[in-house]
Design a protein around this motif. Structure first.
Motif, mmCIF file in Angstrom:
data_model
loop_
_atom_site.group_PDB
_atom_site.id
_atom_site.type_symbol
_atom_site.label_atom_id
_atom_site.label_comp_id
_atom_site.label_asym_id
_atom_site.label_seq_id
_atom_site.Cartn_x
_atom_site.Cartn_y
_atom_site.Cartn_z
ATOM 1 N N ASP A 239 0.826 -1.216 0.000
ATOM 2 C CA ASP A 239 0.000 0.000 0.000
ATOM 3 C C ASP A 239 0.857 1.261 0.000
ATOM 4 O OD1 ASP A 239 -2.192 -1.701 2.256
ATOM 5 O OD2 ASP A 239 -2.532 -1.342 0.114
ATOM 6 N N THR A 240 2.156 1.104 0.146
ATOM 7 C CA THR A 240 3.058 2.247 0.135
ATOM 8 C C THR A 240 2.960 2.985 -1.198
ATOM 9 O OG1 THR A 240 4.614 1.236 1.680
ATOM 10 C CG2 THR A 240 5.482 2.953 0.226
ATOM 11 N N ALA A 241 2.675 4.270 -1.121
ATOM 12 C CA ALA A 241 2.471 5.071 -2.331
ATOM 13 C C ALA A 241 2.214 6.520 -1.917
ATOM 14 C CB ALA A 241 1.287 4.549 -3.134
ATOM 15 N N VAL A 242 2.209 7.375 -2.915
ATOM 16 C CA VAL A 242 1.676 8.720 -2.731
ATOM 17 C C VAL A 242 0.192 8.654 -3.068
ATOM 18 C CG1 VAL A 242 1.768 11.117 -3.454
ATOM 19 C CG2 VAL A 242 3.880 9.789 -3.308
ATOM 20 N N TYR A 243 -0.618 9.152 -2.167
ATOM 21 C CA TYR A 243 -2.065 9.114 -2.331
ATOM 22 C C TYR A 243 -2.572 10.493 -2.730
ATOM 23 C CZ TYR A 243 -2.331 4.405 -0.491
ATOM 24 O OH TYR A 243 -2.207 3.047 -0.323
ATOM 25 N N TYR A 244 -3.410 10.496 -3.770
ATOM 26 C CA TYR A 244 -3.928 11.730 -4.330
ATOM 27 C C TYR A 244 -5.447 11.780 -4.248
ATOM 28 C CZ TYR A 244 0.677 12.065 -6.563
ATOM 29 O OH TYR A 244 2.023 12.140 -6.813
ATOM 30 N N CYS A 245 -5.921 12.946 -3.955
ATOM 31 C CA CYS A 245 -7.351 13.238 -3.961
ATOM 32 C C CYS A 245 -7.701 13.843 -5.322
ATOM 33 C CB CYS A 245 -7.616 14.222 -2.830
ATOM 34 S SG CYS A 245 -9.273 14.834 -2.709
ATOM 35 N N ASN A 246 -8.862 13.456 -5.853
ATOM 36 C CA ASN A 246 -9.299 13.926 -7.170
ATOM 37 C C ASN A 246 -10.779 14.268 -7.125
ATOM 38 O OD1 ASN A 246 -10.400 12.339 -10.060
ATOM 39 N ND2 ASN A 246 -9.142 14.177 -10.186
ATOM 40 N N ALA A 247 -11.127 15.401 -7.702
ATOM 41 C CA ALA A 247 -12.528 15.828 -7.780
ATOM 42 C C ALA A 247 -12.929 15.887 -9.241
ATOM 43 C CB ALA A 247 -12.691 17.191 -7.126
ATOM 44 N N VAL A 248 -14.040 15.260 -9.565
ATOM 45 C CA VAL A 248 -14.491 15.191 -10.957
ATOM 46 C C VAL A 248 -15.968 15.557 -11.045
ATOM 47 C CG1 VAL A 248 -14.792 13.730 -12.971
ATOM 48 C CG2 VAL A 248 -12.828 13.391 -11.477
ATOM 49 N N ARG A 249 -16.279 16.391 -12.026
ATOM 50 C CA ARG A 249 -17.684 16.666 -12.347
ATOM 51 C C ARG A 249 -17.854 16.499 -13.840
ATOM 52 N NH1 ARG A 249 -20.549 22.445 -11.770
ATOM 53 N NH2 ARG A 249 -20.229 22.479 -14.007
ATOM 54 N N SER A 250 -18.715 15.584 -14.215
ATOM 55 C CA SER A 250 -18.954 15.302 -15.633
ATOM 56 C C SER A 250 -20.144 16.094 -16.128
ATOM 57 C CB SER A 250 -19.200 13.813 -15.837
ATOM 58 O OG SER A 250 -18.079 13.068 -15.403
ATOM 59 N N GLY A 251 -20.176 16.296 -17.431
ATOM 60 C CA GLY A 251 -21.272 17.016 -18.050
ATOM 61 C C GLY A 251 -20.821 17.508 -19.413
ATOM 62 N N SER A 252 -21.405 18.580 -19.870
ATOM 63 C CA SER A 252 -20.982 19.128 -21.165
ATOM 64 C C SER A 252 -19.518 19.552 -21.094
ATOM 65 C CB SER A 252 -21.865 20.304 -21.555
ATOM 66 O OG SER A 252 -21.851 21.283 -20.531
ATOM 67 N N THR A 253 -19.100 19.938 -19.940
ATOM 68 C CA THR A 253 -17.689 20.225 -19.656
ATOM 69 C C THR A 253 -17.265 19.390 -18.459
ATOM 70 O OG1 THR A 253 -17.929 22.501 -20.452
ATOM 71 C CG2 THR A 253 -15.987 22.005 -19.125
ATOM 72 N N VAL A 254 -16.121 18.750 -18.588
ATOM 73 C CA VAL A 254 -15.616 17.950 -17.485
ATOM 74 C C VAL A 254 -14.659 18.796 -16.662
ATOM 75 C CG1 VAL A 254 -14.284 15.925 -16.841
ATOM 76 C CG2 VAL A 254 -15.853 15.815 -18.785
ATOM 77 N N PHE A 255 -14.907 18.835 -15.363
ATOM 78 C CA PHE A 255 -14.013 19.526 -14.443
ATOM 79 C C PHE A 255 -13.253 18.468 -13.642
ATOM 80 C CE2 PHE A 255 -15.437 23.833 -15.007
ATOM 81 C CZ PHE A 255 -16.727 23.689 -15.518
ATOM 82 N N ASN A 256 -11.968 18.655 -13.535
ATOM 83 C CA ASN A 256 -11.111 17.627 -12.946
ATOM 84 C C ASN A 256 -9.996 18.316 -12.161
ATOM 85 O OD1 ASN A 256 -9.868 15.219 -12.354
ATOM 86 N ND2 ASN A 256 -9.397 14.669 -14.456
ATOM 87 N N TYR A 257 -10.002 18.130 -10.845
ATOM 88 C CA TYR A 257 -9.005 18.786 -9.993
ATOM 89 C C TYR A 257 -8.241 17.743 -9.189
ATOM 90 C CZ TYR A 257 -12.226 22.664 -10.898
ATOM 91 O OH TYR A 257 -13.034 23.595 -11.498
ATOM 92 N N TRP A 258 -6.966 18.058 -8.913
ATOM 93 C CA TRP A 258 -6.091 17.145 -8.187
ATOM 94 C C TRP A 258 -5.447 17.829 -6.985
ATOM 95 C CZ3 TRP A 258 -5.408 12.014 -9.335
ATOM 96 C CH2 TRP A 258 -5.898 11.580 -10.569
ATOM 97 N N GLY A 259 -5.233 17.034 -5.947
ATOM 98 C CA GLY A 259 -4.427 17.499 -4.838
ATOM 99 C C GLY A 259 -2.956 17.248 -5.108
#
Length: 118
Positions: free
Chosen positions: A89-109
């Motif tokens: 399980d050792t790794a760098v863990y990232y948070c991601n926010a996604v909103r789908s639709g006519s435009t996809v919004f995608n954000y990363w920590g």
């Protein structure tokens, strides 16, 4: 827009950690929240995700039954509870926010390091 992960660290095999991801700058409740991880020399992989309301979750086979994702929409925060941790399980863990639709919004920590070792 910001996603700030916290809670990573060094833990012994079999131990637990809870990661947090605090979101700001967007309408948190409108976004599916995901956790990814990337181990050294490996591709980034999806750990799991939680629906906008928190009513639905899904996990990778490798963490099913050990990890739990939850969210608090009042605090704009998503969590990753990790139990029975293993060296793999050792790794760098990232948070991601996604909103789908006519435009996809995608954000990363920026990621937080989790190291499982004795």
């Amino acid at each position: 827009v910001q996603l700030v992960e916290s809670g990573g660290g060094l833990v012994q095999p079999g131990g637990s950690l809870r990661l947090s991801c605090a979101a700001s700058g967007f309408i948190f409740i409108s976004y599916t929240m995901k956790w990814y991880r990337q181990a050294p020399g490996k591709e980034r992989e999806l750990v799991g995700y939680i629906s906008t309301t928190g009513g639905s979750t899904n996990y990778a086979d490798s963490v099913q039954g050990r990890f739990t994702i939850s969210r608090d929409n009042a605090k704009n925060t998503v969590y990753l509870q990790m139990n029975s941790l293993r060296p793999e399980d050792t790794a760098v863990y990232y948070c991601n926010a996604v909103r789908s639709g006519s435009t996809v919004f995608n954000y990363w920590g920026q990621g937080t390091q989790v190291t499982v070792s004795s």
